[in-house]
Scaffold this motif. Structure first.
Motif, PDB file in Angstrom:
ATOM      1  N   LEU A  62     -14.773  -5.111  -3.382  1.00  0.00           N
ATOM      2  CA  LEU A  62     -14.751  -4.519  -4.721  1.00  0.00           C
ATOM      3  C   LEU A  62     -15.992  -3.663  -4.955  1.00  0.00           C
ATOM      4  N   PHE A  63     -17.156  -4.154  -4.558  1.00  0.00           N
ATOM      5  CA  PHE A  63     -18.403  -3.429  -4.807  1.00  0.00           C
ATOM      6  C   PHE A  63     -18.425  -2.116  -4.043  1.00  0.00           C
ATOM      7  N   VAL A  64     -18.097  -2.172  -2.763  1.00  0.00           N
ATOM      8  CA  VAL A  64     -18.118  -0.959  -1.940  1.00  0.00           C
ATOM      9  C   VAL A  64     -17.021   0.003  -2.382  1.00  0.00           C
ATOM     10  N   GLY A  65     -15.819  -0.527  -2.609  1.00  0.00           N
ATOM     11  CA  GLY A  65     -14.694   0.329  -2.985  1.00  0.00           C
ATOM     12  C   GLY A  65     -14.891   1.018  -4.322  1.00  0.00           C
ATOM     13  N   MET A  66     -15.400   0.289  -5.311  1.00  0.00           N
ATOM     14  CA  MET A  66     -15.644   0.902  -6.617  1.00  0.00           C
ATOM     15  C   MET A  66     -16.753   1.932  -6.541  1.00  0.00           C
ATOM     16  N   GLY A  67     -17.788   1.636  -5.772  1.00  0.00           N
ATOM     17  CA  GLY A  67     -18.874   2.600  -5.626  1.00  0.00           C
ATOM     18  C   GLY A  67     -18.404   3.897  -4.998  1.00  0.00           C
ATOM     19  N   PHE A  68     -17.659   3.795  -3.921  1.00  0.00           N
ATOM     20  CA  PHE A  68     -17.122   5.001  -3.289  1.00  0.00           C
ATOM     21  C   PHE A  68     -16.084   5.679  -4.174  1.00  0.00           C
ATOM     22  N   GLY A  69     -15.368   4.887  -4.984  1.00  0.00           N
ATOM     23  CA  GLY A  69     -14.387   5.478  -5.895  1.00  0.00           C
ATOM     24  C   GLY A  69     -15.033   6.404  -6.906  1.00  0.00           C
ATOM     25  N   VAL A  70     -16.170   5.984  -7.459  1.00  0.00           N
ATOM     26  CA  VAL A  70     -16.882   6.822  -8.423  1.00  0.00           C
ATOM     27  C   VAL A  70     -17.403   8.089  -7.751  1.00  0.00           C
ATOM     28  N   LEU A  71     -18.035   7.922  -6.596  1.00  0.00           N
ATOM     29  CA  LEU A  71     -18.614   9.080  -5.903  1.00  0.00           C
ATOM     30  C   LEU A  71     -17.543  10.060  -5.436  1.00  0.00           C
ATOM     31  N   SER A  72     -16.437   9.538  -4.900  1.00  0.00           N
ATOM     32  CA  SER A  72     -15.406  10.433  -4.366  1.00  0.00           C
ATOM     33  C   SER A  72     -14.695  11.203  -5.465  1.00  0.00           C
ATOM     34  N   VAL A 127      -2.180  15.929  -4.139  1.00  0.00           N
ATOM     35  CA  VAL A 127      -2.717  15.937  -2.782  1.00  0.00           C
ATOM     36  C   VAL A 127      -4.216  15.630  -2.789  1.00  0.00           C
ATOM     37  N   ALA A 128      -4.956  16.233  -3.701  1.00  0.00           N
ATOM     38  CA  ALA A 128      -6.400  16.000  -3.788  1.00  0.00           C
ATOM     39  C   ALA A 128      -6.698  14.548  -4.152  1.00  0.00           C
ATOM     40  N   ALA A 129      -5.938  13.991  -5.096  1.00  0.00           N
ATOM     41  CA  ALA A 129      -6.141  12.599  -5.491  1.00  0.00           C
ATOM     42  C   ALA A 129      -5.809  11.648  -4.347  1.00  0.00           C
ATOM     43  N   LEU A 130      -4.729  11.944  -3.622  1.00  0.00           N
ATOM     44  CA  LEU A 130      -4.365  11.106  -2.481  1.00  0.00           C
ATOM     45  C   LEU A 130      -5.435  11.165  -1.397  1.00  0.00           C
ATOM     46  N   ALA A 131      -5.990  12.347  -1.160  1.00  0.00           N
ATOM     47  CA  ALA A 131      -7.073  12.474  -0.184  1.00  0.00           C
ATOM     48  C   ALA A 131      -8.274  11.643  -0.598  1.00  0.00           C
ATOM     49  N   SER A 132      -8.563  11.620  -1.897  1.00  0.00           N
ATOM     50  CA  SER A 132      -9.681  10.823  -2.394  1.00  0.00           C
ATOM     51  C   SER A 132      -9.429   9.331  -2.208  1.00  0.00           C
ATOM     52  N   LEU A 133      -8.203   8.880  -2.483  1.00  0.00           N
ATOM     53  CA  LEU A 133      -7.864   7.463  -2.312  1.00  0.00           C
ATOM     54  C   LEU A 133      -7.975   7.047  -0.844  1.00  0.00           C
ATOM     55  N   LEU A 134      -7.459   7.878   0.047  1.00  0.00           N
ATOM     56  CA  LEU A 134      -7.534   7.561   1.472  1.00  0.00           C
ATOM     57  C   LEU A 134      -8.980   7.545   1.958  1.00  0.00           C
ATOM     58  N   PHE A 135      -9.798   8.461   1.420  1.00  0.00           N
ATOM     59  CA  PHE A 135     -11.224   8.468   1.774  1.00  0.00           C
ATOM     60  C   PHE A 135     -11.882   7.157   1.340  1.00  0.00           C
ATOM     61  N   ASP A 136     -11.554   6.676   0.136  1.00  0.00           N
ATOM     62  CA  ASP A 136     -12.112   5.403  -0.338  1.00  0.00           C
ATOM     63  C   ASP A 136     -11.714   4.255   0.583  1.00  0.00           C
ATOM     64  N   LEU A 137     -10.446   4.236   0.997  1.00  0.00           N
ATOM     65  CA  LEU A 137      -9.971   3.167   1.873  1.00  0.00           C
ATOM     66  C   LEU A 137     -10.694   3.182   3.214  1.00  0.00           C
ATOM     67  N   VAL A 138     -10.812   4.372   3.815  1.00  0.00           N
ATOM     68  CA  VAL A 138     -11.454   4.481   5.117  1.00  0.00           C
ATOM     69  C   VAL A 138     -12.922   4.071   5.037  1.00  0.00           C
ATOM     70  N   LEU A 149       0.833  -1.209   0.000  1.00  0.00           N
ATOM     71  CA  LEU A 149       0.000   0.000   0.000  1.00  0.00           C
ATOM     72  C   LEU A 149       0.865   1.256   0.000  1.00  0.00           C
ATOM     73  N   ILE A 150       1.902   1.275   0.832  1.00  0.00           N
ATOM     74  CA  ILE A 150       2.772   2.449   0.909  1.00  0.00           C
ATOM     75  C   ILE A 150       3.491   2.679  -0.419  1.00  0.00           C
ATOM     76  N   VAL A 151       4.021   1.602  -0.995  1.00  0.00           N
ATOM     77  CA  VAL A 151       4.721   1.727  -2.290  1.00  0.00           C
ATOM     78  C   VAL A 151       3.763   2.237  -3.359  1.00  0.00           C
ATOM     79  N   PHE A 152       2.543   1.714  -3.351  1.00  0.00           N
ATOM     80  CA  PHE A 152       1.551   2.144  -4.340  1.00  0.00           C
ATOM     81  C   PHE A 152       1.253   3.634  -4.196  1.00  0.00           C
ATOM     82  N   LEU A 153       1.031   4.097  -2.964  1.00  0.00           N
ATOM     83  CA  LEU A 153       0.697   5.497  -2.751  1.00  0.00           C
ATOM     84  C   LEU A 153       1.856   6.422  -3.126  1.00  0.00           C
TER      85      LEU A 153
END
Length: 382
Positions: A291-301, A177-188, A156-160
């Motif tokens: 996958l379902f939850v993560g992709m859904g939040f990915g689109v919305l975020s 920074v904005a994209a990273l914030a979006s990725l972290l929001f999806d993870l949380v 995860l760290i290497v990917f980020l």
């Protein structure tokens, strides 16, 4: 035809949906969801699978002679046998694997010693009447789960780090920074749903987490690429604020994001609801949910969070602040380059730009003043 017409109007800016202008509302909602997720982490925690927590796994065939066992029967028998062998132990989950005559049930329980596992296995044979040679038990150490966790965190760290480096090179620091914030929001949010629902965290879950990061990044890059196109050289003109140009980019990519997200969610939804839900394939449940939850939040975020965060960061730049003030000043003078919102006070300042309460946007097709002046007699030549 209606969706095609809406897509065209969104792209042209005629059907303007004020997403970026309501960024305070999106930030409030996001903060509330994050607090709920963190609260679930602290109160409920996670249901760790046997691969992470360690334990004993029993595999029991569904067929006992001419009789077909049900999941409840197997679960009750194994629980009774485990309690008899070790009173403090308990079973965690029971999953059906396969179908027909080859079907079996995998029951996961607390860690047992070798002698306790043998005693429990004998009790299961006596209770269910199944062949002892067809019942298997496996001991899983929690150390293996710890190793998987460490490797997942490193990945995860290497990917980020690679994502941030790519976005800085491809776009700029604030977009990274904005994209990273979006990725972290999806993870949380995905982890929060896992904690609230109580699904087991397994190696499949970890794989799913890394998969949704790539998907979320793809959608954010699509939106930001359009933002960069719309805002290139924006300070040279005076028709749109940065927030308005960003909002137009979100509108222009909205239908693409929704269509792409829907197409991606359909097979994943089939995996989760049909494969795991209706057919009882428990092994698909872990991967399907993340996958379902993560992709859904990915689109919305990417629509409701990443772009507003970027706009908020860019509005702090002195150059963008001056540009926004110049646009508002020109708008307050009733310039024919823009259509002034009648509900906006004439003395609106640059601090009012992000709100865009009335959805103020430039008139579709309006040309910058420099370009119009070039066509006037005596105007500057291009």
């Amino acid at each position: 035809m209606a969706s095609a017409g809406l897509a065209s109007r969104l792209y042209a800016g005629d059907a303007n949906i004020n997403i970026v202008g309501r960024r305070k509302m999106w930030f409030t909602i996001a903060a509330a969801l994050v607090l709920i997720s963190i609260g679930s982490f602290l109160i409920r925690g996670f249901e760790l699978g046997i691969e992470f927590a360690g334990g004993t796994s029993f595999s029991v065939p569904a067929a006992a002679g001419t009789k077909t066992l049900t999941q409840d029967e197997v679960s009750s028998a194994v629980e009774k046998a485990v309690k008899q062998a070790a009173p403090e132990a308990a079973i965690t989950t029971t999953q059906k694997v396969g179908d027909g005559k080859d079907a079996s049930f995998t029951v996961r329980a607390s860690a047992l010693s070798t002698d306790e596992a043998k005693e429990a296995k004998a009790a299961i044979v006596n209770d269910l009447g199944v062949d002892a040679s067809k019942i298997s038990d496996d001991q899983v150490s929690a150390a293996w789960g710890g190793q998987v966790t460490r490797q997942a965190v490193i990945g995860l760290i290497v990917f980020l780090v690679l994502v941030v480096a790519y976005l800085i090179i491809r776009f700029e620091v604030r977009m990274a920074v904005a994209a990273l914030a979006s990725l972290l929001f999806d993870l949380v949010m995905t982890a929060g749903v896992y904690s609230l629902v109580g699904f087991e965290v397994t190696p499949s879950t970890v794989i799913g987490f890394l998969t949704i990061l790539g998907y979320s990044l793809y959608d954010v890059v699509v939106v930001f690429d359009k933002v960069q196109e719309n805002t290139r050289g924006i300070t040279a003109g005076s028709t749109r604020t940065y927030a308005e140009a960003t909002n137009l980019a979100v509108n222009q990519t909205l239908m693409r994001s929704l269509n792409t997200g829907l197409v991606a969610l359909l097979p994943v939804g089939g995996l989760l609801f049909i494969g795991a839900g209706l057919l009882g394939a428990g092994t698909l449940k872990d991967l399907g949910l993340v996958l379902f939850v993560g992709m859904g939040f990915g689109v919305l975020s990417s629509i409701l969070f990443a772009a507003p965060v970027l706009s908020a960061l860019k509005d702090q730049e002195p150059k963008i602040k001056a540009h926004n003030a110049r646009v508002l000043a020109r708008r307050s003078k009733g310039s024919d380059d823009v259509v002034r919102d009648r509900t906006r006070p004439a003395n609106a300042t640059a601090s009012d730009v992000p709100a865009m309460a009335g959805g103020t946007t430039p008139r579709p097709g309006a040309r910058p003043a420099a370009r119009r002046n070039a066509n006037r007699p005596g105007g500057p030549k291009r």
